[in-house]
Design an enzyme around this catalytic site. Sequence first.
Site, PDB file in Angstrom:
ATOM      1  N   GLY A  97     -89.438 -55.772  -5.383  1.00  0.00           N
ATOM      2  CA  GLY A  97     -90.595 -55.443  -4.556  1.00  0.00           C
ATOM      3  C   GLY A  97     -90.356 -56.044  -3.188  1.00  0.00           C
ATOM      4  CG  HIS A  98     -87.202 -55.616  -1.387  1.00  0.00           C
ATOM      5  ND1 HIS A  98     -85.920 -55.155  -1.297  1.00  0.00           N
ATOM      6  CD2 HIS A  98     -87.200 -56.506  -2.407  1.00  0.00           C
ATOM      7  CE1 HIS A  98     -85.181 -55.748  -2.228  1.00  0.00           C
ATOM      8  NE2 HIS A  98     -85.937 -56.563  -2.916  1.00  0.00           N
ATOM      9  CB  THR A 102     -92.313 -67.888  12.356  1.00  0.00           C
ATOM     10  OG1 THR A 102     -92.249 -66.805  13.292  1.00  0.00           O
ATOM     11  CG2 THR A 102     -91.192 -68.870  12.618  1.00  0.00           C
ATOM     12  CB  THR A 124     -90.619 -56.237 -13.629  1.00  0.00           C
ATOM     13  OG1 THR A 124     -89.432 -55.509 -13.970  1.00  0.00           O
ATOM     14  CG2 THR A 124     -90.263 -57.399 -12.713  1.00  0.00           C
ATOM     15  CE  LYS A 155     -84.380 -59.896  -2.597  1.00  0.00           C
ATOM     16  NZ  LYS A 155     -85.331 -60.912  -3.055  1.00  0.00           N
ATOM     17  N   GLY A 156     -86.757 -58.090   2.101  1.00  0.00           N
ATOM     18  CA  GLY A 156     -87.193 -56.834   2.708  1.00  0.00           C
ATOM     19  C   GLY A 156     -87.438 -56.989   4.197  1.00  0.00           C
ATOM     20  CE  LYS A 157     -89.719 -61.321   9.522  1.00  0.00           C
ATOM     21  NZ  LYS A 157     -90.607 -62.181  10.265  1.00  0.00           N
ATOM     22  CG  ASP A 200     -90.599 -62.154  -5.160  1.00  0.00           C
ATOM     23  OD1 ASP A 200     -90.296 -60.967  -4.977  1.00  0.00           O
ATOM     24  OD2 ASP A 200     -91.090 -62.587  -6.221  1.00  0.00           O
ATOM     25  CD  GLN A 208     -83.713 -57.698  -9.050  1.00  0.00           C
ATOM     26  OE1 GLN A 208     -82.594 -57.223  -9.053  1.00  0.00           O
ATOM     27  NE2 GLN A 208     -84.782 -56.963  -8.810  1.00  0.00           N
ATOM     28  CB  THR A 236     -95.862 -57.610 -12.298  1.00  0.00           C
ATOM     29  OG1 THR A 236     -95.469 -58.865 -11.725  1.00  0.00           O
ATOM     30  CG2 THR A 236     -94.640 -56.910 -12.844  1.00  0.00           C
TER      31      THR A 236
HETATM   32  P1  GDP Z   1     -88.397 -59.845  -1.169  1.00  0.00           P
HETATM   33  O1  GDP Z   1     -88.565 -59.398  -2.569  1.00  0.00           O
HETATM   34  O2  GDP Z   1     -87.328 -60.867  -1.015  1.00  0.00           O
HETATM   35  O3  GDP Z   1     -88.244 -58.721  -0.191  1.00  0.00           O
HETATM   36  O4  GDP Z   1     -89.752 -60.598  -0.786  1.00  0.00           O
HETATM   37  P2  GDP Z   1     -91.246 -60.062  -1.071  1.00  0.00           P
HETATM   38  O5  GDP Z   1     -91.543 -58.988  -0.098  1.00  0.00           O
HETATM   39  O6  GDP Z   1     -91.441 -59.778  -2.516  1.00  0.00           O
HETATM   40  O7  GDP Z   1     -92.073 -61.381  -0.789  1.00  0.00           O
HETATM   41  C1  GDP Z   1     -92.043 -62.022   0.459  1.00  0.00           C
HETATM   42  C2  GDP Z   1     -93.474 -62.017   1.021  1.00  0.00           C
HETATM   43  O8  GDP Z   1     -93.540 -62.913   2.110  1.00  0.00           O
HETATM   44  C3  GDP Z   1     -93.907 -60.676   1.567  1.00  0.00           C
HETATM   45  O9  GDP Z   1     -95.278 -60.521   1.384  1.00  0.00           O
HETATM   46  C4  GDP Z   1     -93.569 -60.775   3.055  1.00  0.00           C
HETATM   47  O10 GDP Z   1     -94.398 -59.960   3.865  1.00  0.00           O
HETATM   48  C5  GDP Z   1     -93.851 -62.223   3.310  1.00  0.00           C
HETATM   49  N1  GDP Z   1     -93.035 -62.853   4.352  1.00  0.00           N
HETATM   50  C6  GDP Z   1     -91.737 -62.615   4.692  1.00  0.00           C
HETATM   51  N2  GDP Z   1     -91.331 -63.481   5.636  1.00  0.00           N
HETATM   52  C7  GDP Z   1     -92.391 -64.285   5.909  1.00  0.00           C
HETATM   53  C8  GDP Z   1     -92.587 -65.390   6.780  1.00  0.00           C
HETATM   54  O11 GDP Z   1     -91.705 -65.840   7.500  1.00  0.00           O
HETATM   55  N3  GDP Z   1     -93.836 -65.976   6.765  1.00  0.00           N
HETATM   56  C9  GDP Z   1     -94.837 -65.543   5.955  1.00  0.00           C
HETATM   57  N4  GDP Z   1     -95.996 -66.167   5.998  1.00  0.00           N
HETATM   58  N5  GDP Z   1     -94.673 -64.498   5.121  1.00  0.00           N
HETATM   59  C10 GDP Z   1     -93.463 -63.892   5.085  1.00  0.00           C
HETATM   60  P1  IMO Z   2     -87.197 -58.975  -5.599  1.00  0.00           P
HETATM   61  O1  IMO Z   2     -86.096 -58.014  -5.243  1.00  0.00           O
HETATM   62  C1  IMO Z   2     -88.711 -61.991  -8.333  1.00  0.00           C
HETATM   63  C2  IMO Z   2     -87.709 -61.505 -12.571  1.00  0.00           C
HETATM   64  C3  IMO Z   2     -88.829 -61.180 -13.537  1.00  0.00           C
HETATM   65  C4  IMO Z   2     -88.324 -61.882 -14.777  1.00  0.00           C
HETATM   66  C5  IMO Z   2     -86.809 -61.639 -14.700  1.00  0.00           C
HETATM   67  C6  IMO Z   2     -86.321 -60.472 -15.537  1.00  0.00           C
HETATM   68  O2  IMO Z   2     -88.539 -58.525  -5.190  1.00  0.00           O
HETATM   69  O3  IMO Z   2     -86.869 -60.349  -5.150  1.00  0.00           O
HETATM   70  P2  IMO Z   2     -86.434 -57.842 -15.202  1.00  0.00           P
HETATM   71  O4  IMO Z   2     -87.607 -56.920 -15.106  1.00  0.00           O
HETATM   72  O5  IMO Z   2     -85.523 -57.782 -14.032  1.00  0.00           O
HETATM   73  O6  IMO Z   2     -85.696 -57.700 -16.495  1.00  0.00           O
HETATM   74  O7  IMO Z   2     -87.089 -59.324 -15.239  1.00  0.00           O
HETATM   75  O8  IMO Z   2     -86.521 -61.421 -13.350  1.00  0.00           O
HETATM   76  N1  IMO Z   2     -87.568 -60.584 -11.429  1.00  0.00           N
HETATM   77  C7  IMO Z   2     -87.917 -60.888 -10.182  1.00  0.00           C
HETATM   78  N2  IMO Z   2     -88.519 -61.991  -9.671  1.00  0.00           N
HETATM   79  N3  IMO Z   2     -88.327 -60.994  -7.519  1.00  0.00           N
HETATM   80  C8  IMO Z   2     -87.713 -59.890  -7.998  1.00  0.00           C
HETATM   81  O9  IMO Z   2     -87.212 -58.929  -7.203  1.00  0.00           O
HETATM   82  C9  IMO Z   2     -87.516 -59.786  -9.403  1.00  0.00           C
HETATM   83  N4  IMO Z   2     -86.973 -58.854 -10.202  1.00  0.00           N
HETATM   84  C10 IMO Z   2     -86.998 -59.364 -11.434  1.00  0.00           C
HETATM   85  O10 IMO Z   2     -90.064 -61.707 -13.091  1.00  0.00           O
HETATM   86  O11 IMO Z   2     -88.538 -63.261 -14.673  1.00  0.00           O
HETATM   87 MG    MG Z   3     -90.056 -59.217  -4.013  1.00  0.00          MG
END
Ligand code: GDP
Ligand code: IMO
Ligand code: MG
Length: 430
Positions: free
Chosen positions: A40-41, A414, A130, A16-18, A13, A224, A301
Amino acid sequence: MANVVVVGAQWGDEGKGKIVDWLSERADVIARFQGGHNAGHTLVIGNQVFKLSLLPSGIVRKGKLAVIGNGVVLDPWALFSEIDKLAAQGVSVGPENLMIAENTPLILPLHQDLDRLREDAAGKAKIGTTGRGIGPAYEDKVGRRTIRVADLADPETLSARIDRLLAHHDPLRQGLGAPAIDRAELEAKLTEIAPKLLAFAQPVWKVLGEMRKAGKRILFEGAQGSLLDIDFGTYPYVTSSTTMSGMAATGTGLGPSAIGFVLGIVKAYTTRVGEGPFPTELTDEVGQRLGERGHEFGTVTGRKRRCGWFDAVLVRQTCAISGVNGIALTKLDVLDGFDTLKICTGYEIDGRHYDYLPTAAALQARVTPVYEEMEGWKESTQGARSWADLPAAAIKYVRRIEELIHCPVALLSTSPERDDTILVTDPFAD
Ligand code: GDP
Ligand code: IMO
Ligand code: MG
């Protein structure tokens, strides 16, 4: 021409997606190489928000090829439901813009059952997965009893694969008090989805190899984070795949020489979802504030993410293990308005200083972080698109992070919005 691998350098989290979405403008192919729909990206493009779990983040851009590599574990039903969701948002996905490796193992409902049964049985020792069946699906791959995409093309092979799989799962389920699998139902479900899935199946190693020769740019999208890596993460509180950069090669079928630049995605503070050690975790109002300002709730989740200060020890360690060439530092704006900020620069365990996180779980449980305090900034960095827009104290914070992790910042983010991104060094440049 450099190909780029994006990996999360913390516990997932990181944003990465952004960053992958932003970079994919410069790429021809965007490939996922590990994990599954546990990811979840989130992409924010104008007033549209896309939440992707299985599909590579490049899918939303026209004219790009998205690839699901063999290192991924694929739930076909989750895939088609994600494709339908995207269609409702105006993005069409078909064999012309998505290719799935023929040797990709499948996640079946029985994997999700086992994931949940085990977590329920573990009580306090649960991992906090998850619940998507990721661990059990990888176990079956390594146990040589999985069903792979290509197996769906031949009814006899499929039937034999199902027998082998159930010979393993039925006794396991019995031990956990769950009913035996309905074999006929499983076979019917797979037979029904087979033609839909097979339409996307390709020898990805070959197609990507040819594209590479033709000078196409490949962007590998990790899921992850490094601290969830099966070998180098906080075991057993990890996911079941290799989340380090090296996996991009084996998870798609290209040799390591295909990887040009490794970009680590790093959040300007630290978060974690699920159980396991977290040295800089803040359970006070500061942690609460980080969570609120950063909207730290899991995309998959909906669970609240645990929050804490930036841990330079961990990021230095994961950047070293993945061979990170530069980082994308995200969510700097979340730190706006703090009087002071802390960065963890080392650990103390039983009076001894450590400049890395030791492997032994008993030591990890006794870690005390050593902090350095830095001045915060009152100005807003939200939406900043150039260094010149950043307050001096924010620049100092970023520079200190670079120094401590031994790695330069290549990109700075940012806000969630695609274009609120500062480019320092182009990862695709040679
Ligand atoms: P990922 O799993 O690495 O793709 O990250 P997620 O999407 O799960 O979580 C990152 C969250 O932070 C998302 O809701 C993005 O929209 C948000 N986000 C990404 N970059 C920034 C940033 O620079 N600032 C803020 N405030 N939010 C961000
Ligand atoms: P992204 O790609 C954050 C965590 C789960 C749990 C552990 C094992 O969005 O960054 P699993 O279902 O993979 O067997 O769970 O890993 N986990 C993540 N935490 N971001 C993720 O993906 C995750 N994918 C799995 O919360 O602790
Ligand atoms: Mg994520």
